[in-house]
Enzyme design. Structure first.
Site, PDB file in Angstrom:
ATOM      1  N   CYS A   2       0.824  -1.213   0.000  1.00 22.17           N
ATOM      2  CA  CYS A   2       0.000   0.000   0.000  1.00 22.17           C
ATOM      3  C   CYS A   2       0.857   1.261   0.000  1.00 22.17           C
ATOM      4  O   CYS A   2       2.020   1.244   0.370  1.00 22.17           O
ATOM      5  CB  CYS A   2      -0.905   0.009   1.220  1.00 22.17           C
ATOM      6  SG  CYS A   2      -1.877  -1.493   1.419  1.00 22.17           S
ATOM      7  N   ARG A  27       1.661   1.033  -6.022  1.00 25.28           N
ATOM      8  CA  ARG A  27       1.749   0.233  -4.808  1.00 25.28           C
ATOM      9  C   ARG A  27       0.404  -0.379  -4.415  1.00 25.28           C
ATOM     10  O   ARG A  27       0.338  -1.199  -3.497  1.00 25.28           O
ATOM     11  CB  ARG A  27       2.271   1.094  -3.648  1.00 25.28           C
ATOM     12  CG  ARG A  27       3.669   1.622  -3.869  1.00 25.28           C
ATOM     13  CD  ARG A  27       4.162   2.387  -2.636  1.00 25.28           C
ATOM     14  NE  ARG A  27       4.272   1.518  -1.490  1.00 25.28           N
ATOM     15  CZ  ARG A  27       5.340   0.775  -1.185  1.00 25.28           C
ATOM     16  NH1 ARG A  27       6.392   0.813  -1.978  1.00 25.28           N
ATOM     17  NH2 ARG A  27       5.355   0.017  -0.127  1.00 25.28           N
ATOM     18  N   TRP A  84      -3.581  -1.903  -1.423  1.00 27.60           N
ATOM     19  CA  TRP A  84      -3.454  -3.226  -2.054  1.00 27.60           C
ATOM     20  C   TRP A  84      -3.906  -4.202  -0.995  1.00 27.60           C
ATOM     21  O   TRP A  84      -3.210  -4.439  -0.016  1.00 27.60           O
ATOM     22  CB  TRP A  84      -2.007  -3.463  -2.475  1.00 27.60           C
ATOM     23  CG  TRP A  84      -1.809  -4.715  -3.266  1.00 27.60           C
ATOM     24  CD1 TRP A  84      -1.434  -5.936  -2.790  1.00 27.60           C
ATOM     25  CD2 TRP A  84      -1.967  -4.870  -4.668  1.00 27.60           C
ATOM     26  NE1 TRP A  84      -1.344  -6.841  -3.827  1.00 27.60           N
ATOM     27  CE2 TRP A  84      -1.664  -6.210  -4.987  1.00 27.60           C
ATOM     28  CE3 TRP A  84      -2.336  -4.012  -5.709  1.00 27.60           C
ATOM     29  CZ2 TRP A  84      -1.714  -6.702  -6.290  1.00 27.60           C
ATOM     30  CZ3 TRP A  84      -2.382  -4.500  -6.989  1.00 27.60           C
ATOM     31  CH2 TRP A  84      -2.076  -5.834  -7.264  1.00 27.60           C
ATOM     32  N   ASN A 110       0.736   0.717   5.922  1.00 24.97           N
ATOM     33  CA  ASN A 110       1.216  -0.202   4.895  1.00 24.97           C
ATOM     34  C   ASN A 110       1.848  -1.386   5.606  1.00 24.97           C
ATOM     35  O   ASN A 110       2.696  -1.206   6.476  1.00 24.97           O
ATOM     36  CB  ASN A 110       2.251   0.501   4.006  1.00 24.97           C
ATOM     37  CG  ASN A 110       2.998  -0.456   3.098  1.00 24.97           C
ATOM     38  OD1 ASN A 110       2.448  -1.470   2.670  1.00 24.97           O
ATOM     39  ND2 ASN A 110       4.244  -0.152   2.817  1.00 24.97           N
ATOM     40  N   GLY A 111       1.449  -2.603   5.230  1.00 29.80           N
ATOM     41  CA  GLY A 111       2.046  -3.775   5.854  1.00 29.80           C
ATOM     42  C   GLY A 111       1.024  -4.639   6.552  1.00 29.80           C
ATOM     43  O   GLY A 111      -0.174  -4.578   6.260  1.00 29.80           O
ATOM     44  N   GLU A 492      13.178 -21.049 -15.119  1.00 32.07           N
ATOM     45  CA  GLU A 492      12.897 -19.624 -14.963  1.00 32.07           C
ATOM     46  C   GLU A 492      14.145 -18.786 -15.173  1.00 32.07           C
ATOM     47  O   GLU A 492      14.095 -17.716 -15.810  1.00 32.07           O
ATOM     48  CB  GLU A 492      12.299 -19.367 -13.571  1.00 32.07           C
ATOM     49  CG  GLU A 492      12.003 -17.903 -13.259  1.00 32.07           C
ATOM     50  CD  GLU A 492      11.011 -17.252 -14.200  1.00 32.07           C
ATOM     51  OE1 GLU A 492      10.926 -16.008 -14.176  1.00 32.07           O
ATOM     52  OE2 GLU A 492      10.325 -17.963 -14.968  1.00 32.07           O
ATOM     53  N   LYS A 496      14.632 -15.922 -18.128  1.00 33.29           N
ATOM     54  CA  LYS A 496      15.023 -14.521 -17.889  1.00 33.29           C
ATOM     55  C   LYS A 496      16.171 -14.116 -18.814  1.00 33.29           C
ATOM     56  O   LYS A 496      16.181 -13.031 -19.382  1.00 33.29           O
ATOM     57  CB  LYS A 496      15.445 -14.322 -16.422  1.00 33.29           C
ATOM     58  CG  LYS A 496      14.334 -14.434 -15.415  1.00 33.29           C
ATOM     59  CD  LYS A 496      13.399 -13.237 -15.383  1.00 33.29           C
ATOM     60  CE  LYS A 496      12.174 -13.383 -16.225  1.00 33.29           C
ATOM     61  NZ  LYS A 496      11.203 -14.392 -15.908  1.00 33.29           N
ATOM     62  N   GLU A 499      14.902 -13.732 -22.380  1.00 33.10           N
ATOM     63  CA  GLU A 499      14.007 -12.588 -22.546  1.00 33.10           C
ATOM     64  C   GLU A 499      14.748 -11.266 -22.675  1.00 33.10           C
ATOM     65  O   GLU A 499      14.377 -10.418 -23.494  1.00 33.10           O
ATOM     66  CB  GLU A 499      13.043 -12.498 -21.350  1.00 33.10           C
ATOM     67  CG  GLU A 499      11.952 -13.532 -21.335  1.00 33.10           C
ATOM     68  CD  GLU A 499      11.061 -13.388 -20.120  1.00 33.10           C
ATOM     69  OE1 GLU A 499       9.834 -13.377 -20.280  1.00 33.10           O
ATOM     70  OE2 GLU A 499      11.595 -13.277 -18.987  1.00 33.10           O
ATOM     71  N   HIS A 515      20.998 -37.472 -22.784  1.00 33.44           N
ATOM     72  CA  HIS A 515      20.088 -37.834 -23.861  1.00 33.44           C
ATOM     73  C   HIS A 515      20.035 -36.752 -24.947  1.00 33.44           C
ATOM     74  O   HIS A 515      19.000 -36.584 -25.603  1.00 33.44           O
ATOM     75  CB  HIS A 515      18.686 -38.105 -23.303  1.00 33.44           C
ATOM     76  CG  HIS A 515      18.640 -39.264 -22.362  1.00 33.44           C
ATOM     77  ND1 HIS A 515      18.512 -40.567 -22.778  1.00 33.44           N
ATOM     78  CD2 HIS A 515      18.751 -39.302 -21.005  1.00 33.44           C
ATOM     79  CE1 HIS A 515      18.522 -41.370 -21.726  1.00 33.44           C
ATOM     80  NE2 HIS A 515      18.669 -40.639 -20.645  1.00 33.44           N
ATOM     81  N   LYS A 614       3.755  -7.548 -21.655  1.00 35.78           N
ATOM     82  CA  LYS A 614       3.571  -7.933 -20.255  1.00 35.78           C
ATOM     83  C   LYS A 614       2.428  -8.930 -20.095  1.00 35.78           C
ATOM     84  O   LYS A 614       2.505  -9.859 -19.304  1.00 35.78           O
ATOM     85  CB  LYS A 614       3.306  -6.689 -19.399  1.00 35.78           C
ATOM     86  CG  LYS A 614       3.255  -6.958 -17.900  1.00 35.78           C
ATOM     87  CD  LYS A 614       4.611  -7.377 -17.384  1.00 35.78           C
ATOM     88  CE  LYS A 614       4.594  -7.671 -15.903  1.00 35.78           C
ATOM     89  NZ  LYS A 614       5.841  -8.293 -15.450  1.00 35.78           N
TER      90      LYS A 614
END
Length: 619
Positions: A2, A27, A84, A110-111, A492, A496, A499, A515, A614
């Protein structure tokens, strides 16, 4: 995630607060609100939705529908918040600012307040009446019950009673020209102007008004008045704090001083994981996923789980598959969404299909979810975006809480997805009785530690990663190898690098190397191996030895304290020790940084890599 903003000074604060919130909307954007001291009362306006809805609500009140004062006061005091959601649904009642029963104390936070349940019970017994479902509201009531005409002292006492990670700012109706903030592991910064002061979660909130800042550190109380600020420790002792001037332009400010959005988001991963897991693991070491829309009985009786996703989300799902099978002993299938939707899958009542999509709008994942639901399976969406199509197409929703991710290459949303899958796996194990309570408590404890470990890891490895990246920046090919829980990390990490650096890269299960992929190895090939602690580590070490025999060069990601990996690798980057099944969240971070540093060394735009978007909303 937040966003907080506050102002004290001689200008009308409401518009300054709204402008500041617009700079913090990344945020959080599911609801927002402002509270402004008008005479001897605090006027508060809140709205569900993004900032445009709050602006409409403020304008409506100013036009006579609710009485927002428009006169310019000699002294203006106000706070604002963009949310958020982490605790409580997205409703106007759950929007900030929150206030005490007498409407005397207003706060924005926030938190997460981990001990909010016990505090709620205590302040309620003392007469507090709650109007929201949030953990944050308890802070307003607690400050109120500690308040004896001195907001600074009340905040300081309240801070000593809270557990969790948070930052908050408070104001009192009978103390104009005063804001008091406190920080515990969530950002808070002061902006100094001429006879006016700002306080916010991030510098962009006030950069247009001042470039002179003071950073609030953990376990500090900050007192904000128009003429200046005072910093205190938790015992009330004054702390020295020098102002510093930032020379950022607005674009740099949006990046928080980082050179790119991607680097900023890599450094936000501790917060993303904390916001996703901490309140869901609070209290008695059980997993509380709230009302996800699928009953405990249905989860307890599942016959199978299928996970469908694309790209990075697919890799997060692979980690989830290992965790769910290991902990909950439910058979799990993993499928690429674009393949699942066309292969006439065998699925129906008693099965659960989990669709993972950061945006909640990925076309192939949505189609796979709809197909499964049509055939009678229950469907759970794991997504970062409230109100997205996935939330409407699913029976239940498990939200990640990573905040808006600007960089096209996913970083913080990946670790948040993995964390969410861990939560689901633990909850399923709890419901099915496949793990003893003490083991669930042990894993939960380790999962709560992960944000702290991420925060420690990033500065510890950056220089080493930069050196490795500089050495291999011109390589024509990378091979990534891993086994079991290390395989999705390799996939992953390789994604990256592809990309953002455009270097041809392959990732394989290390046991499959013989193999075919072994033919690619020569003395020019860097091979990145994930060799963290796991039951298959000895197998990975054997594969690394095979790589070295062929003349290739091994860069290994290993667990802190391991002495075997360095015998089979030329470069070793260590990550902190934790439960072996939780290692992927930590092990992926060096690979993110490696891809980032190589791409930057090659002079490439990491935030907007060529040919990528995105959100993929077409086939």
């Amino acid at each position: 995630m937040c966003g907080i903003v506050g102002y004290v000074g001689g200008r009308p604060s409401r518009e300054l607060l709204l402008a500041g919130l617009e700079k913090l909307e990344y945020r959080g954007y599911d609801s927002a609100g402002v509270s402004v001291l008008e005479g001897d009362r605090i006027d508060s306006v809140r709205a569900v939705g993004n900032l445009s809805f709050l602006r409409e609500a403020v304008a409506s009140r100013a036009n006579g529908d609710g009485g927002v004062a428009t006169a310019t006061a000699e002294l203006s005091t106000g706070i604002g918040h963009t949310r958020w959601a982490t605790h409580g649904r997205v409703t106007e009642e759950n929007a900030h600012p929150h206030f005490d029963t007498g409407d005397r104390i207003h706060i924005v936070l926030n938190g997460i307040v981990e001990n909010h349940k016990e505090l709620h019970e205590r302040v309620a017994q003392a007469g507090a009446e709650f109007t929201s479902e949030t953990d944050a509201e308890v802070v307003a009531h607690l400050i109120s019950q500690n308040y004896e005409g001195d907001l600074i002292d009340a905040v300081r006492k309240t801070y000593g009673e809270l557990r969790g990670h948070y930052a908050f700012v408070a104001m009192a109706a009978d103390q104009p020209g005063l804001l008091v903030g406190a920080r515990k592991e969530c950002p808070l910064v002061v902006g100094e102007g001429q006879d006016e002061q700002f306080i916010a979660s991030a510098i962009p909130a006030f950069l247009k008004e001042t470039r002179n800042i003071k950073i609030v550190n953990d376990d500090e109380i900050v007192v904000v008045r128009p003429e200046g600020t005072e910093f205190l420790d938790v015992d009330g002792h004054t702390l020295a704090r020098e102002a510093q001037e930032v020379d950022w332009d607005e674009d740099a400010a949006e990046k928080g001083g980082y050179e790119t959005f991607m680097l900023k988001e890599i450094h936000e991963q501790a917060d993303a994981v904390a916001d996703t897991v901490v309140d869901r693991l609070a209290g008695d070491d059980t997993v509380d996923l709230g009302e996800i829309g699928i009953s405990d009985d249905e989860l307890r009786e599942l016959k199978s789980v299928t996970i469908v996703a694309c790209g990075t989300s697919y890799h997060a799902g692979l980690v989830g598959r290992y965790a769910i099978e290991e902990w909950a002993r439910v058979p799990v299938q993993m499928d690429i969404a674009s393949e699942y939707r066309y292969r006439n899958p065998v699925v129906g009542p008693g099965d659960l299909v989990i669709g993972i999509s950061q945006s909640g709008e990925t076309l192939d994942t949505l189609a796979a979810m709809r197909l499964a639901r049509e055939r009678g399976a229950k469907v759970l969406a794991v997504t970062n975006i409230m109100g997205s199509q996935a939330t409407r197409d699913a029976d239940g929703v498990l939200f990640t809480r990573a905040g808006i991710e600007i960089g096209v290459a996913a970083t913080k949303t990946f670790v948040a997805q993995v964390a969410a899958m861990y939560l689901f796996g633990l909850r399923l194990a709890e419901l099915r009785g496949t793990l003893p309570p003490e083991r669930i408590a042990e894993i939960s404890h380790e999962l709560r530690r992960i944000p702290h470990l991420i925060a420690e890891l990033l500065p510890a490895i950056d220089e080493r990663i930069t050196q490795i990246a500089e050495h291999w920046r011109d390589s024509g090919f990378f091979l990534y190898l891993g086994r079991h829980i290390g395989l999705p990390v390799c996939l992953e990490g390789a994604l990256k690098l592809k990309e953002i650096s455009y270097i041809p890269t392959d990732a394989y299960a290390a046991g499959e190397m013989k193999h075919g992929p072994i033919a690619l190895l020569d003395d020019r090939t860097p091979v990145v191996c994930v060799a963290t602690e796991a039951p298959v580590l000895d197998k990975v070490l054997s594969n690394m030895a095979e790589v070295r025999v062929r003349g290739a060069h091994v860069i290994a990601i290993a667990t802190e304290g391991n002495t075997e990996v360095q015998d089979e690798a030329e470069e070793v980057v260590y990550v902190p020790r934790t439960d072996w099944l939780l290692q992927p969240i930590l092990a992926v971070i060096p690979l993110q940084l490696l891809a980032y540093r190589i791409a930057r060394a090659r002079g490439l735009n990491v935030d907007q890599p060529r040919n990528l978007a995105k959100t993929v909303t077409v086939e």
